[in-house]
Design an enzyme around this catalytic site. Structure first.
Site, PDB file in Angstrom:
ATOM      1  N   CYS A 113      67.070  20.709  67.804  1.00  0.00           N
ATOM      2  CA  CYS A 113      68.283  21.479  68.100  1.00  0.00           C
ATOM      3  C   CYS A 113      67.888  22.776  68.822  1.00  0.00           C
ATOM      4  O   CYS A 113      66.963  23.468  68.404  1.00  0.00           O
ATOM      5  CB  CYS A 113      69.023  21.794  66.801  1.00  0.00           C
ATOM      6  N   CYS A 168      86.427  21.897  56.684  1.00  0.00           N
ATOM      7  CA  CYS A 168      85.393  22.082  55.656  1.00  0.00           C
ATOM      8  C   CYS A 168      84.565  23.258  56.155  1.00  0.00           C
ATOM      9  O   CYS A 168      83.897  23.147  57.187  1.00  0.00           O
ATOM     10  CB  CYS A 168      84.558  20.815  55.544  1.00  0.00           C
ATOM     11  N   CYS A 181      69.096  29.032  64.192  1.00  0.00           N
ATOM     12  CA  CYS A 181      69.524  29.327  62.815  1.00  0.00           C
ATOM     13  C   CYS A 181      68.281  29.431  61.918  1.00  0.00           C
ATOM     14  O   CYS A 181      67.529  28.453  61.764  1.00  0.00           O
ATOM     15  CB  CYS A 181      70.457  28.237  62.312  1.00  0.00           C
ATOM     16  N   ARG A 215      82.762  23.214  46.990  1.00  0.00           N
ATOM     17  CA  ARG A 215      81.651  22.268  46.840  1.00  0.00           C
ATOM     18  C   ARG A 215      80.353  22.974  46.463  1.00  0.00           C
ATOM     19  O   ARG A 215      79.899  23.884  47.163  1.00  0.00           O
ATOM     20  CB  ARG A 215      81.439  21.445  48.114  1.00  0.00           C
ATOM     21  N   CYS A 243      84.104  12.667  57.719  1.00  0.00           N
ATOM     22  CA  CYS A 243      83.829  14.070  58.020  1.00  0.00           C
ATOM     23  C   CYS A 243      82.690  14.092  59.044  1.00  0.00           C
ATOM     24  O   CYS A 243      81.829  13.208  59.025  1.00  0.00           O
ATOM     25  CB  CYS A 243      83.411  14.804  56.749  1.00  0.00           C
ATOM     26  N   CYS A 279      80.042  12.004  55.445  1.00  0.00           N
ATOM     27  CA  CYS A 279      79.932  13.108  56.396  1.00  0.00           C
ATOM     28  C   CYS A 279      78.742  12.889  57.333  1.00  0.00           C
ATOM     29  O   CYS A 279      77.603  12.782  56.883  1.00  0.00           O
ATOM     30  CB  CYS A 279      79.766  14.416  55.631  1.00  0.00           C
ATOM     31  N   CYS A 309      67.217  26.792  59.250  1.00  0.00           N
ATOM     32  CA  CYS A 309      67.373  25.357  59.519  1.00  0.00           C
ATOM     33  C   CYS A 309      66.091  24.658  59.954  1.00  0.00           C
ATOM     34  O   CYS A 309      65.457  25.034  60.944  1.00  0.00           O
ATOM     35  CB  CYS A 309      68.447  25.147  60.573  1.00  0.00           C
TER      36      CYS A 309
HETATM   37  N1  SAM Z   1      74.353  21.545  64.040  1.00  0.00           N
HETATM   38  C1  SAM Z   1      75.629  21.665  63.468  1.00  0.00           C
HETATM   39  C2  SAM Z   1      75.983  23.079  63.120  1.00  0.00           C
HETATM   40  O1  SAM Z   1      75.119  23.888  62.896  1.00  0.00           O
HETATM   41  O2  SAM Z   1      77.180  23.367  63.070  1.00  0.00           O
HETATM   42  C3  SAM Z   1      75.856  20.776  62.266  1.00  0.00           C
HETATM   43  C4  SAM Z   1      74.751  20.570  61.267  1.00  0.00           C
HETATM   44  S1  SAM Z   1      74.203  22.021  60.368  1.00  0.00           S
HETATM   45  C5  SAM Z   1      72.726  21.419  59.614  1.00  0.00           C
HETATM   46  C6  SAM Z   1      75.403  22.200  59.085  1.00  0.00           C
HETATM   47  C7  SAM Z   1      75.235  23.304  58.086  1.00  0.00           C
HETATM   48  O3  SAM Z   1      74.205  22.981  57.184  1.00  0.00           O
HETATM   49  C8  SAM Z   1      74.846  24.674  58.591  1.00  0.00           C
HETATM   50  O4  SAM Z   1      75.913  25.379  59.129  1.00  0.00           O
HETATM   51  C9  SAM Z   1      74.350  25.325  57.310  1.00  0.00           C
HETATM   52  O5  SAM Z   1      75.406  25.988  56.657  1.00  0.00           O
HETATM   53  C10 SAM Z   1      73.844  24.150  56.488  1.00  0.00           C
HETATM   54  N2  SAM Z   1      72.385  24.202  56.338  1.00  0.00           N
HETATM   55  C11 SAM Z   1      71.456  23.898  57.272  1.00  0.00           C
HETATM   56  N3  SAM Z   1      70.206  24.082  56.806  1.00  0.00           N
HETATM   57  C12 SAM Z   1      70.340  24.535  55.536  1.00  0.00           C
HETATM   58  C13 SAM Z   1      69.410  24.924  54.541  1.00  0.00           C
HETATM   59  N4  SAM Z   1      68.099  24.917  54.754  1.00  0.00           N
HETATM   60  N5  SAM Z   1      69.885  25.312  53.336  1.00  0.00           N
HETATM   61  C14 SAM Z   1      71.218  25.340  53.107  1.00  0.00           C
HETATM   62  N6  SAM Z   1      72.149  24.990  54.023  1.00  0.00           N
HETATM   63  C15 SAM Z   1      71.721  24.600  55.225  1.00  0.00           C
HETATM   64  C1  DTB Z   2      77.089  21.989  54.417  1.00  0.00           C
HETATM   65  O1  DTB Z   2      77.718  23.033  54.157  1.00  0.00           O
HETATM   66  N1  DTB Z   2      75.923  21.656  53.892  1.00  0.00           N
HETATM   67  C2  DTB Z   2      75.452  20.408  54.404  1.00  0.00           C
HETATM   68  C3  DTB Z   2      76.610  19.956  55.312  1.00  0.00           C
HETATM   69  N2  DTB Z   2      77.503  21.061  55.262  1.00  0.00           N
HETATM   70  C4  DTB Z   2      76.366  19.451  56.651  1.00  0.00           C
HETATM   71  C5  DTB Z   2      74.117  20.466  55.027  1.00  0.00           C
HETATM   72  C6  DTB Z   2      73.039  20.976  54.134  1.00  0.00           C
HETATM   73  C7  DTB Z   2      71.741  20.855  54.843  1.00  0.00           C
HETATM   74  C8  DTB Z   2      70.582  21.247  53.996  1.00  0.00           C
HETATM   75  C9  DTB Z   2      69.290  21.137  54.738  1.00  0.00           C
HETATM   76  C10 DTB Z   2      68.953  19.772  55.242  1.00  0.00           C
HETATM   77  O2  DTB Z   2      69.026  18.793  54.460  1.00  0.00           O
HETATM   78  O3  DTB Z   2      68.613  19.643  56.420  1.00  0.00           O
HETATM   79 FE1  SF4 Z   3      71.027  23.363  65.023  1.00  0.00          FE
HETATM   80 FE2  SF4 Z   3      70.421  23.565  62.469  1.00  0.00          FE
HETATM   81 FE3  SF4 Z   3      71.691  25.560  63.657  1.00  0.00          FE
HETATM   82 FE4  SF4 Z   3      72.978  23.209  63.240  1.00  0.00          FE
HETATM   83  S1  SF4 Z   3      72.240  24.631  61.664  1.00  0.00           S
HETATM   84  S2  SF4 Z   3      72.992  24.446  65.108  1.00  0.00           S
HETATM   85  S3  SF4 Z   3      71.264  21.792  63.446  1.00  0.00           S
HETATM   86  S4  SF4 Z   3      69.602  24.850  64.136  1.00  0.00           S
END
Ligand code: SAM
Ligand code: DTB
Ligand code: SF4
Length: 359
Positions: free
Chosen positions: A62, A197, A66, A269, A137, A106, A69
């Site tokens: 990606c 959501c 973030c 949630r 979702c 989802c 992430c």
């Molecule tokens: N890429 C898209 C976005 O960022 O909108 C969708 C997928 S992203 C992984 C969805 C959500 O997962 C993020 O907005 C964040 O709130 C959550 N998330 C990602 N990594 C995480 C982590 N290490 N711990 C907790 N929540 C996480």
């Molecule tokens: C949300 O609030 N939490 C989920 C879902 N929406 C997409 C994602 C959590 C991701 C946690 C880190 C991972 O498994 O990559």
């Molecule tokens: Fe990309 Fe992760 Fe950020 Fe979603 S949360 S935009 S997957 S870096």
């Protein structure tokens, strides 16, 4: 500080003030839990949990930054990148989730925003999952109003797009898209008549005021999100947030309770981070008004409690799976009760029934 008794609790409001939210956070924990559980029961069937299963349909690489992430291309987390999945494989995975008892599926993709040809494939995934009778979702990053409509027409029920944190702290976590970009996507999602959501992540080194501001921003949206995921940061080696001091468990529980009080009708949630929580802490979160979880051994790229472990926990707590219509199902009950049979407004008979088997 504003007294918590100076304003009504349980009303649907969009004009919360920061002092009000901070006053809720400052309540003695037992008072906060009491009010949250009381308001919860005014708006929800007690002892039920909505269960969503996640699938990463496009993993890693990606372009966004973030800091939490593992899927950002900027951090070396050892993650294997995977292209957009085949529709048939997604359908198979949804079928397994349905068999395990999930009611919502989802689909998450590591995009900044999806491209037109990717969206066409994802629309087909949504049609197939919808045809299985599951709620659908998706979480695909930023959407234009036209893209949101395309997903709605394919049968999408919910779109997940998180605010992640407070407007003030946001710049410490993400620089490649703005808070306003997120609010714009949420507006496009609502305009397409999709359910929202939207939540955030706690334990990223934010202050108590940031946690209050995140919940305040969510509660003062024009409509409350139908689902509010409260994630605890899952720390992944290689991301900038690895090594952040963990949030005290009671502070997380407080945030769940305040979310319940600010958005009484929403499903709150208990989201990412459950693997690092004790069962007692999870039980406190349910007491505080959480009534939804991610269900299945994987979130997107990291672990989640396995299905059997969750079944046993729900059984011991007397929690039942909620159906997509919002009523509980027989699944996970294990006592042969018809849906709705054992659940009075106070949940009392259910608790007595479980007193014998509690461990
Ligand atoms: N890429 C898209 C976005 O960022 O909108 C969708 C997928 S992203 C992984 C969805 C959500 O997962 C993020 O907005 C964040 O709130 C959550 N998330 C990602 N990594 C995480 C982590 N290490 N711990 C907790 N929540 C996480
Ligand atoms: C949300 O609030 N939490 C989920 C879902 N929406 C997409 C994602 C959590 C991701 C946690 C880190 C991972 O498994 O990559
Ligand atoms: Fe990309 Fe992760 Fe950020 Fe979603 S949360 S935009 S997957 S870096």
């Amino acid at each position: 500080m504003t007294s918590p008794t100076a304003f009504p609790l349980g009303a649907i409001r969009h004009d919360w003030t920061l002092p009000e939210v901070q006053a809720l956070f400052a309540l003695p924990l037992m008072d906060l839990l009491f009010h949250a559980q009381r308001v919860h029961r005014e708006h929800h069937e007690p002892n039920t949990v909505q269960m969503s299963t996640l699938l990463s349909i496009k993993t890693g690489a990606c372009p966004e930054d973030c800091a939490y992430c593992p899927q950002s291309v900027r951090y070396d987390t050892g993650l294997t990148h995977e292209a957009l999945m085949e529709v048939a494989a997604v359908r198979e995975s949804a079928l397994r989730a349905r068999e395990a008892g999930a009611t919502r599926f989802c689909m998450g993709a590591a995009y900044r925003s999806p491209k037109a040809r990717e969206l066409k494939v994802i629309a087909q995934m949504i049609r197939e999952v919808h045809a299985l009778g599951l709620e659908t979702c998706a979480t695909l990053g930023m959407l234009s109003p036209e893209q949101a409509k395309e997903l709605k027409e394919a049968g999408l029920d919910y779109y997940n797009h998180n605010l992640d944190t407070s407007p003030q702290f946001y710049g410490e976590i993400i620089t490649t898209r703005t808070y306003q970009d997120r609010l714009d996507t949420l507006r496009a999602v609502r305009a397409a008549d999709l359910k929202v959501c939207c939540g955030g992540i706690l334990g990223m080194g934010e202050s108590p005021a940031d946690r209050a501001e995140l919940l305040l921003t969510l509660a003062n949206l024009p409509e409350h999100p139908e689902s509010v995921p409260i994630n605890q940061l899952v720390q992944v080696q290689g991301t900038p947030l690895a090594g952040t001091a963990p949030l005290a468990p009671f502070e997380f529980v407080r945030a769940i309770a305040v979310a319940r009080l600010l958005m009484p009708r929403s499903h709150v949630r208990l989201s990412a981070g459950r693997q690092a929580m004790s069962e007692e802490m999870q039980a406190l979160c349910f007491m505080a008004g959480a009534n939804s979880v991610f269900y299945g051994e994987k979130l997107l790229t990291t672990g989640n409690p396995d299905v059997e472990r969750d079944r046993q926990l729900f059984e011991r707590l007397g929690l039942r799976a909620e159906t997509s219509s919002g009523r509980e199902s027989g699944h996970g009950d294990g006592h042969g009760n018809a849906p709705g049979q054992e659940s009075g407004g106070c949940g009392c008979s259910r608790l007595h029934a479980h007193a014998e088997t509690a461990s």
